[in-house]
Scaffold this motif. Structure first.
Motif, PDB file in Angstrom:
ATOM      1  N   ASN A 104       0.819  -1.214   0.000  1.00 20.46           N
ATOM      2  CA  ASN A 104       0.000   0.000   0.000  1.00 20.46           C
ATOM      3  C   ASN A 104       0.855   1.267   0.000  1.00 20.46           C
ATOM      4  OD1 ASN A 104      -3.011  -0.762   0.215  1.00 20.46           O
ATOM      5  ND2 ASN A 104      -2.031  -2.141   1.650  1.00 20.46           N
ATOM      6  N   PHE A 105       2.046   1.197   0.580  1.00 18.47           N
ATOM      7  CA  PHE A 105       2.995   2.307   0.501  1.00 18.47           C
ATOM      8  C   PHE A 105       3.422   2.540  -0.943  1.00 18.47           C
ATOM      9  CE2 PHE A 105       7.591   3.312   0.238  1.00 18.47           C
ATOM     10  CZ  PHE A 105       7.567   4.623   0.685  1.00 18.47           C
ATOM     11  N   LEU A 106       3.758   1.474  -1.651  1.00 21.36           N
ATOM     12  CA  LEU A 106       4.196   1.609  -3.045  1.00 21.36           C
ATOM     13  C   LEU A 106       3.101   2.199  -3.919  1.00 21.36           C
ATOM     14  CD1 LEU A 106       6.195  -1.705  -3.677  1.00 21.36           C
ATOM     15  CD2 LEU A 106       7.090   0.565  -3.111  1.00 21.36           C
ATOM     16  N   LYS A 107       1.861   1.919  -3.601  1.00 21.13           N
ATOM     17  CA  LYS A 107       0.756   2.443  -4.409  1.00 21.13           C
ATOM     18  C   LYS A 107       0.612   3.953  -4.279  1.00 21.13           C
ATOM     19  CE  LYS A 107      -1.493   0.252  -6.608  1.00 21.13           C
ATOM     20  NZ  LYS A 107      -1.268  -0.143  -8.026  1.00 21.13           N
ATOM     21  N   THR A 108       1.287   4.543  -3.283  1.00 22.66           N
ATOM     22  CA  THR A 108       1.254   6.003  -3.150  1.00 22.66           C
ATOM     23  C   THR A 108       2.327   6.666  -3.999  1.00 22.66           C
ATOM     24  OG1 THR A 108       2.800   6.146  -1.266  1.00 22.66           O
ATOM     25  CG2 THR A 108       0.476   5.725  -0.755  1.00 22.66           C
ATOM     26  N   LEU A 109       3.212   5.887  -4.598  1.00 22.71           N
ATOM     27  CA  LEU A 109       4.346   6.420  -5.352  1.00 22.71           C
ATOM     28  C   LEU A 109       4.108   6.319  -6.850  1.00 22.71           C
ATOM     29  CD1 LEU A 109       7.259   4.688  -3.384  1.00 22.71           C
ATOM     30  CD2 LEU A 109       6.237   6.936  -2.933  1.00 22.71           C
ATOM     31  N   GLU A 110       4.846   7.118  -7.596  1.00 22.68           N
ATOM     32  CA  GLU A 110       4.846   6.974  -9.049  1.00 22.68           C
ATOM     33  C   GLU A 110       5.512   5.647  -9.416  1.00 22.68           C
ATOM     34  OE1 GLU A 110       3.408   8.946 -11.296  1.00 22.68           O
ATOM     35  OE2 GLU A 110       2.642  10.126  -9.598  1.00 22.68           O
ATOM     36  N   ARG A 192      -4.310   2.478   6.614  1.00 22.66           N
ATOM     37  CA  ARG A 192      -5.407   3.082   7.378  1.00 22.66           C
ATOM     38  C   ARG A 192      -6.722   3.101   6.614  1.00 22.66           C
ATOM     39  NH1 ARG A 192      -2.468   8.188  10.053  1.00 22.66           N
ATOM     40  NH2 ARG A 192      -2.257   8.630   7.840  1.00 22.66           N
ATOM     41  N   LEU A 193      -6.657   3.313   5.304  1.00 23.26           N
ATOM     42  CA  LEU A 193      -7.876   3.421   4.494  1.00 23.26           C
ATOM     43  C   LEU A 193      -8.173   2.130   3.746  1.00 23.26           C
ATOM     44  CD1 LEU A 193      -7.335   7.026   3.067  1.00 23.26           C
ATOM     45  CD2 LEU A 193      -8.597   6.328   5.124  1.00 23.26           C
ATOM     46  N   LEU A 194      -7.600   1.027   4.218  1.00 26.48           N
ATOM     47  CA  LEU A 194      -7.771  -0.246   3.535  1.00 26.48           C
ATOM     48  C   LEU A 194      -9.232  -0.696   3.540  1.00 26.48           C
ATOM     49  CD1 LEU A 194      -5.733  -2.042   2.103  1.00 26.48           C
ATOM     50  CD2 LEU A 194      -5.496  -3.372   4.201  1.00 26.48           C
ATOM     51  N   ILE A 233     -13.576  -7.875   2.551  1.00 29.60           N
ATOM     52  CA  ILE A 233     -12.676  -7.752   3.694  1.00 29.60           C
ATOM     53  C   ILE A 233     -11.556  -8.791   3.604  1.00 29.60           C
ATOM     54  CG2 ILE A 233     -12.500  -8.077   6.196  1.00 29.60           C
ATOM     55  CD1 ILE A 233     -15.405  -6.906   6.330  1.00 29.60           C
ATOM     56  N   LEU A 234     -11.921 -10.031   3.297  1.00 32.98           N
ATOM     57  CA  LEU A 234     -10.917 -11.099   3.177  1.00 32.98           C
ATOM     58  C   LEU A 234      -9.918 -10.779   2.075  1.00 32.98           C
ATOM     59  CD1 LEU A 234     -13.016 -14.387   3.563  1.00 32.98           C
ATOM     60  CD2 LEU A 234     -11.930 -12.996   5.337  1.00 32.98           C
ATOM     61  N   GLU A 235     -10.426 -10.260   0.951  1.00 39.07           N
ATOM     62  CA  GLU A 235      -9.553  -9.950  -0.176  1.00 39.07           C
ATOM     63  C   GLU A 235      -8.594  -8.809   0.161  1.00 39.07           C
ATOM     64  OE1 GLU A 235     -12.158  -9.173  -3.433  1.00 39.07           O
ATOM     65  OE2 GLU A 235     -12.724 -11.277  -3.696  1.00 39.07           O
ATOM     66  N   LYS A 236      -9.115  -7.754   0.796  1.00 33.76           N
ATOM     67  CA  LYS A 236      -8.273  -6.595   1.105  1.00 33.76           C
ATOM     68  C   LYS A 236      -7.195  -6.921   2.140  1.00 33.76           C
ATOM     69  CE  LYS A 236     -11.602  -2.937  -0.005  1.00 33.76           C
ATOM     70  NZ  LYS A 236     -12.384  -1.794   0.527  1.00 33.76           N
TER      71      LYS A 236
END
Length: 256
Positions: A104-110, A192-194, A233-236
């Motif tokens: 999820n951190f990587l998804k915030t990056l280009e 946090r927003l998962l 929920i299970l998938e996320k």
């Protein structure tokens, strides 16, 4: 049960190239990892998220896992379950949380920035004497697709070449391998927003032992809607069942 089940559901939303475009790049990556383990002596797992396959390369560290070190093997999964079974369950769970945060951190990056980051942690793992020994685990993404989706993931296992010090948990970090910047992961801010507010409501009720019908009545929604949220929920959280979902969400501080 192994808390790491499958990230395939999240990975399925990544933009992946056609098979023809992937083939040449994959062959290049396989050759790169074959040469890499000769130098690093590690066990390397190259996971193809598009084809749900992994290529396991065994350097000299393969003897730790009692592996044949003469070549590499292919498995029809992006998870190296034979290795996971050797990892201490608590450390495997913490590593799962670290990988969720990393993804999820990587998804915030280009896309071009994502390949500059890696995880690093110390995990207790059964050696060939069936005794727990702390080893080094690293992970990163080797290639994006041409569309910018995360595609080829790498996990590395090796000896921990440092003096033993008191460690709390797995001592997980996200590292910028280009600048040396290190982020100690003790909270999971990128997760946090998962879950949506509705998913949190449902998971809190699940944690109290409520069944889908009762949850539907309390929230004034259909049982089909509840079950759809449960599956989301299970998938996320990348878990197999509601018990694992509650444990993972609680560890990520999503239910506070």
């Amino acid at each position: 049960m192994n808390p790491i089940s499958k990230l395939e559901d999240q990975f399925s939303f990544e933009s992946i190239d056609s098979p023809d475009k992937r083939r040449e790049a994959l062959q290049e990556a396989v050759q790169t990892m074959k040469e890499y383990v000769k130098i690093d002596h590690s066990v390397a797992v190259l996971s193809d998220l598009a084809d749900n396959k992994s290529y396991i390369f065994t350097g000299d560290f393969g003897s730790f896992f009692e592996m044949d070190t003469s070549g590499y093997l292919t498995i029809d999964s992006i998870w190296e379950e034979d290795i996971y079974q050797r990892i201490h369950p608590e450390d495997l769970f913490e590593r799962h949380l670290l990988e969720l945060e990393f993804f999820n951190f990587l998804k915030t990056l280009e896309p071009e920035e994502r390949l500059n980051y890696a995880t690093k942690c110390k995990i207790r793992t059964l050696n060939n004497k069936k005794e727990y020994q702390r080893i080094l685990h690293r992970s990163f993404y080797l290639k994006n697709s041409s569309e910018g989706g995360l595609w080829l993931a790498v996990c590395l296992y090796n000896y921990l070449f440092e003096k033993h010090t008191a460690v709390t948990g797995i001592d997980g970090k996200i590292i910028n391998t280009k600048t040396g910047e290190s982020i100690y992961v003790d909270t999971y801010v990128n997760c946090r927003l998962l879950l949506t507010s509705r998913e949190k409501e449902i998971l809190i009720l699940i944690s109290k032992g409520e069944i889908s019908k009762v949850i539907a009545d309390q929230l004034n929604i259909s049982i089909n809607t509840v079950n759809r949220h449960r599956q989301n929920i299970l998938e996320k959280l990348n878990v197999n069942n509601s018990i694992e979902a509650v444990r993972t969400a609680d560890a990520l501080n999503l239910l506070a």
